[in-house]
Design a protein around this motif. Sequence first.
Motif, PDB file in Angstrom:
ATOM      1  N   MET A 125       1.556  -1.206   0.101  1.00 44.11           N
ATOM      2  CA  MET A 125       0.184  -0.157   0.127  1.00 44.11           C
ATOM      3  C   MET A 125       0.916   1.144   0.043  1.00 44.11           C
ATOM      4  SD  MET A 125      -2.748  -0.793   3.132  1.00 44.11           S
ATOM      5  CE  MET A 125      -3.931   0.368   2.494  1.00 44.11           C
ATOM      6  N   ALA A 126       0.842   2.016  -0.739  1.00 43.08           N
ATOM      7  CA  ALA A 126       1.711   3.669  -1.352  1.00 43.08           C
ATOM      8  C   ALA A 126       1.510   4.372   0.928  1.00 43.08           C
ATOM      9  CB  ALA A 126       0.448   4.669  -1.515  1.00 43.08           C
ATOM     10  N   PRO A 127       2.513   4.726   1.260  1.00 36.95           N
ATOM     11  CA  PRO A 127       2.352   5.628   2.706  1.00 36.95           C
ATOM     12  C   PRO A 127       1.348   6.624   2.259  1.00 36.95           C
ATOM     13  CG  PRO A 127       4.165   5.951   0.892  1.00 36.95           C
ATOM     14  CD  PRO A 127       4.185   4.819   0.250  1.00 36.95           C
ATOM     15  N   ALA A 128       0.234   6.511   3.202  1.00 37.42           N
ATOM     16  CA  ALA A 128      -0.544   7.617   3.494  1.00 37.42           C
ATOM     17  C   ALA A 128       0.444   9.034   3.442  1.00 37.42           C
ATOM     18  CB  ALA A 128      -1.312   7.817   4.710  1.00 37.42           C
ATOM     19  N   SER A 129       1.846   9.205   3.674  1.00 37.18           N
ATOM     20  CA  SER A 129       2.569  10.330   4.392  1.00 37.18           C
ATOM     21  C   SER A 129       3.173  11.324   2.940  1.00 37.18           C
ATOM     22  CB  SER A 129       3.382  10.599   4.651  1.00 37.18           C
ATOM     23  OG  SER A 129       3.268   9.770   6.018  1.00 37.18           O
ATOM     24  N   LEU A 130       2.365  10.241   1.815  1.00 42.06           N
ATOM     25  CA  LEU A 130       2.823  11.021   0.234  1.00 42.06           C
ATOM     26  C   LEU A 130       1.993  11.789  -0.008  1.00 42.06           C
ATOM     27  CD1 LEU A 130       5.038   9.734  -1.793  1.00 42.06           C
ATOM     28  CD2 LEU A 130       3.046   8.326  -2.531  1.00 42.06           C
ATOM     29  N   ASP A 131       0.647  11.883   0.127  1.00 39.43           N
ATOM     30  CA  ASP A 131       0.310  13.129   0.279  1.00 39.43           C
ATOM     31  C   ASP A 131       0.558  14.768   1.101  1.00 39.43           C
ATOM     32  OD1 ASP A 131      -1.589  14.995  -0.413  1.00 39.43           O
ATOM     33  OD2 ASP A 131      -3.538  13.960   0.886  1.00 39.43           O
ATOM     34  N   PRO A 132       1.064  15.211   0.534  1.00 40.89           N
ATOM     35  CA  PRO A 132       1.586  16.872   1.338  1.00 40.89           C
ATOM     36  C   PRO A 132       0.803  17.504   1.647  1.00 40.89           C
ATOM     37  CG  PRO A 132       2.223  16.086  -1.095  1.00 40.89           C
ATOM     38  CD  PRO A 132       0.872  15.123  -0.807  1.00 40.89           C
ATOM     39  N   ALA A 133      -0.629  17.216   0.817  1.00 42.25           N
ATOM     40  CA  ALA A 133      -1.984  18.133   1.961  1.00 42.25           C
ATOM     41  C   ALA A 133      -1.648  16.824   3.202  1.00 42.25           C
ATOM     42  CB  ALA A 133      -2.555  17.938   1.024  1.00 42.25           C
ATOM     43  N   ARG A 134      -1.539  16.464   3.482  1.00 43.91           N
ATOM     44  CA  ARG A 134      -2.343  15.312   4.394  1.00 43.91           C
ATOM     45  C   ARG A 134      -0.418  15.448   5.749  1.00 43.91           C
ATOM     46  NH1 ARG A 134      -4.955   9.867   5.693  1.00 43.91           N
ATOM     47  NH2 ARG A 134      -4.760   9.851   3.459  1.00 43.91           N
ATOM     48  N   VAL A 135       0.190  15.681   5.512  1.00 46.51           N
ATOM     49  CA  VAL A 135       1.108  15.727   5.837  1.00 46.51           C
ATOM     50  C   VAL A 135       0.589  17.407   6.025  1.00 46.51           C
ATOM     51  CG1 VAL A 135       3.799  15.978   6.117  1.00 46.51           C
ATOM     52  CG2 VAL A 135       2.634  14.132   4.954  1.00 46.51           C
ATOM     53  N   PRO A 256      -0.355   6.216  10.041  1.00 46.70           N
ATOM     54  CA  PRO A 256       0.594   5.013  10.780  1.00 46.70           C
ATOM     55  C   PRO A 256       1.496   5.797  12.377  1.00 46.70           C
ATOM     56  CG  PRO A 256       0.798   4.370   8.783  1.00 46.70           C
ATOM     57  CD  PRO A 256       0.359   5.516   8.366  1.00 46.70           C
ATOM     58  N   GLY A 257       2.565   6.271  11.520  1.00 47.58           N
ATOM     59  CA  GLY A 257       3.522   6.654  12.352  1.00 47.58           C
ATOM     60  C   GLY A 257       4.955   7.117  11.525  1.00 47.58           C
ATOM     61  N   TYR A 258       5.948   7.497  12.543  1.00 48.29           N
ATOM     62  CA  TYR A 258       6.455   8.301  11.852  1.00 48.29           C
ATOM     63  C   TYR A 258       7.896   7.643  10.760  1.00 48.29           C
ATOM     64  CZ  TYR A 258       5.726  10.888  16.070  1.00 48.29           C
ATOM     65  OH  TYR A 258       4.962  12.004  17.040  1.00 48.29           O
ATOM     66  N   HIS A 259       7.396   6.760  10.403  1.00 48.66           N
ATOM     67  CA  HIS A 259       8.113   5.790   9.702  1.00 48.66           C
ATOM     68  C   HIS A 259       7.451   5.535   8.310  1.00 48.66           C
ATOM     69  CE1 HIS A 259      10.179   2.211   7.168  1.00 48.66           C
ATOM     70  NE2 HIS A 259      10.829   2.723   8.473  1.00 48.66           N
ATOM     71  N   ASP A 260       6.098   5.949   8.511  1.00 50.41           N
ATOM     72  CA  ASP A 260       5.067   5.856   7.532  1.00 50.41           C
ATOM     73  C   ASP A 260       6.162   7.088   5.970  1.00 50.41           C
ATOM     74  OD1 ASP A 260       2.867   5.927   5.396  1.00 50.41           O
ATOM     75  OD2 ASP A 260       2.510   7.363   5.584  1.00 50.41           O
ATOM     76  N   ALA A 261       6.530   8.062   6.706  1.00 45.34           N
ATOM     77  CA  ALA A 261       7.049   9.201   5.923  1.00 45.34           C
ATOM     78  C   ALA A 261       7.603   8.976   5.710  1.00 45.34           C
ATOM     79  CB  ALA A 261       7.230  10.730   7.127  1.00 45.34           C
ATOM     80  N   ARG A 262       9.072   7.822   6.056  1.00 48.03           N
ATOM     81  CA  ARG A 262      10.406   7.702   5.768  1.00 48.03           C
ATOM     82  C   ARG A 262      10.343   6.716   3.746  1.00 48.03           C
ATOM     83  NH1 ARG A 262      15.400   6.189   6.857  1.00 48.03           N
ATOM     84  NH2 ARG A 262      16.071   3.861   6.731  1.00 48.03           N
ATOM     85  N   ALA A 263       9.059   5.975   4.435  1.00 46.79           N
ATOM     86  CA  ALA A 263       8.252   5.858   3.074  1.00 46.79           C
ATOM     87  C   ALA A 263       7.967   6.221   1.582  1.00 46.79           C
ATOM     88  CB  ALA A 263       7.510   3.979   3.022  1.00 46.79           C
ATOM     89  N   ALA A 264       7.663   7.070   2.662  1.00 49.03           N
ATOM     90  CA  ALA A 264       6.859   8.632   1.368  1.00 49.03           C
ATOM     91  C   ALA A 264       8.318   9.210   1.088  1.00 49.03           C
ATOM     92  CB  ALA A 264       5.637   9.236   2.414  1.00 49.03           C
ATOM     93  N   TYR A 265       9.274   9.420   1.327  1.00 49.03           N
ATOM     94  CA  TYR A 265      10.306  10.417   1.241  1.00 49.03           C
ATOM     95  C   TYR A 265      10.782   8.822  -0.037  1.00 49.03           C
ATOM     96  CZ  TYR A 265      15.336  11.054   0.501  1.00 49.03           C
ATOM     97  OH  TYR A 265      16.468  11.682  -0.185  1.00 49.03           O
ATOM     98  N   ALA A 266      10.946   7.766  -0.206  1.00 53.25           N
ATOM     99  CA  ALA A 266      11.576   6.494  -0.664  1.00 53.25           C
ATOM    100  C   ALA A 266      10.375   7.038  -1.756  1.00 53.25           C
ATOM    101  CB  ALA A 266      11.473   5.094  -0.519  1.00 53.25           C
ATOM    102  N   CYS A 267       9.425   7.115  -2.028  1.00 53.69           N
ATOM    103  CA  CYS A 267       8.817   6.737  -3.133  1.00 53.69           C
ATOM    104  C   CYS A 267       9.099   8.115  -4.279  1.00 53.69           C
ATOM    105  CB  CYS A 267       7.119   6.728  -2.873  1.00 53.69           C
ATOM    106  SG  CYS A 267       6.282   4.970  -2.164  1.00 53.69           S
ATOM    107  N   GLN A 268       8.562   9.440  -3.209  1.00 51.42           N
ATOM    108  CA  GLN A 268       8.631  10.370  -4.025  1.00 51.42           C
ATOM    109  C   GLN A 268       9.806  10.878  -4.985  1.00 51.42           C
ATOM    110  OE1 GLN A 268       7.707  13.948  -2.207  1.00 51.42           O
ATOM    111  NE2 GLN A 268       9.037  15.316  -3.252  1.00 51.42           N
ATOM    112  N   ARG A 269      11.357   9.878  -3.911  1.00 47.33           N
ATOM    113  CA  ARG A 269      12.462  10.113  -4.940  1.00 47.33           C
ATOM    114  C   ARG A 269      12.568   9.280  -6.161  1.00 47.33           C
ATOM    115  NH1 ARG A 269      16.620  13.498  -5.510  1.00 47.33           N
ATOM    116  NH2 ARG A 269      18.128  11.977  -5.265  1.00 47.33           N
TER     117      ARG A 269
END
Length: 319
Positions: A125-135, A256-269
């Motif tokens: 599942m795509a990380p929720a933190s991938l959405d800039p507005a949500r973050v 779900p947690g701070y680590h979700d934002a790390r996954a979002a970074y990887a997807c964006q990069r």
Amino acid sequence: MGKYASRRNFGYGKQIAHAGKVALRDHYGHGHHATVATHAGRWSQFATWAREQGVRDLAKVDNTALATAYAEHVQALVQAGSLTVATAQNRISTVNVVFASLRGDRLVALSPRDYAGTRSNVRTMAPASLDPARVQATVTALQNANHVRAAATLGLARAFGVRREEAIKADLDRWSREAIRHGAVNVIDGTKGGRDAPRWVPVGEAQRLALDTARAARPTGSRNLIASHESYTELAVGRLGEINQARAVLHQHGIPGYHDARAAYACQRYYELTGQHAPVITGQSPIDRRLDQQVREKLSQELGHNRTDVLVSYIGGRK
């Protein structure tokens, strides 16, 4: 066996949660503070559940039966989708460890896998933190709740792809200097296993903004997000620490947690480096497998793993 006159909870105290924490400290020789704090946090959840079952003294009940009932409770949460397999396994493992610390034996030993299931490291599942507005909405909510350091931690994790501990312990002044001089920062502080290999993360507008926000949120006189009077464990691991307290706000916004934002970074990069969305987003294999491999190698360095196989938990696998 315990250190108190009372025989309750094997002599470690009248309260189950407190008894477990004291026993853990003895078990680890009053060292391994982060490990003790992590287990104590999970054990407190067991203690709350046990109290709800009417249990006040672990020395007066069948420990294996009680632990089994808790494991079945955790299993039900996994099946209902309220708990991840990894979290469930960790909770059951902690019960094993604390009972061993309290009892002085290993007669209470449940299999986390049998109750929680098998972990799958491949992100589907795509990380929720991938959405800039949500973050941004989450960061704002954290700031409004006076969790400014938690907001900064989330922002740094999303912008730089760092772990929670790396975000909290980062020397923000050094990062600012490196961002100006090199257009990148070298992640050194708080790295897993004390890794000291160069790990340069590129800096753009989003990174500068997150860095400025973190510098504004840090305690007076500190180079990082930890105040002079507290430890990392008190801030980030302890049940009453700001970072843990702020998780409720993250969950309210679907993160779900701070680590979700790390996954979002990887997807964006991944998208920035390939022009294609990560496999976890498309649900398909990458078009150019050689480019995909090259990008995985680069991302593994930026994330501080230096192993491409770990990338499946951030950007998905390859069919």
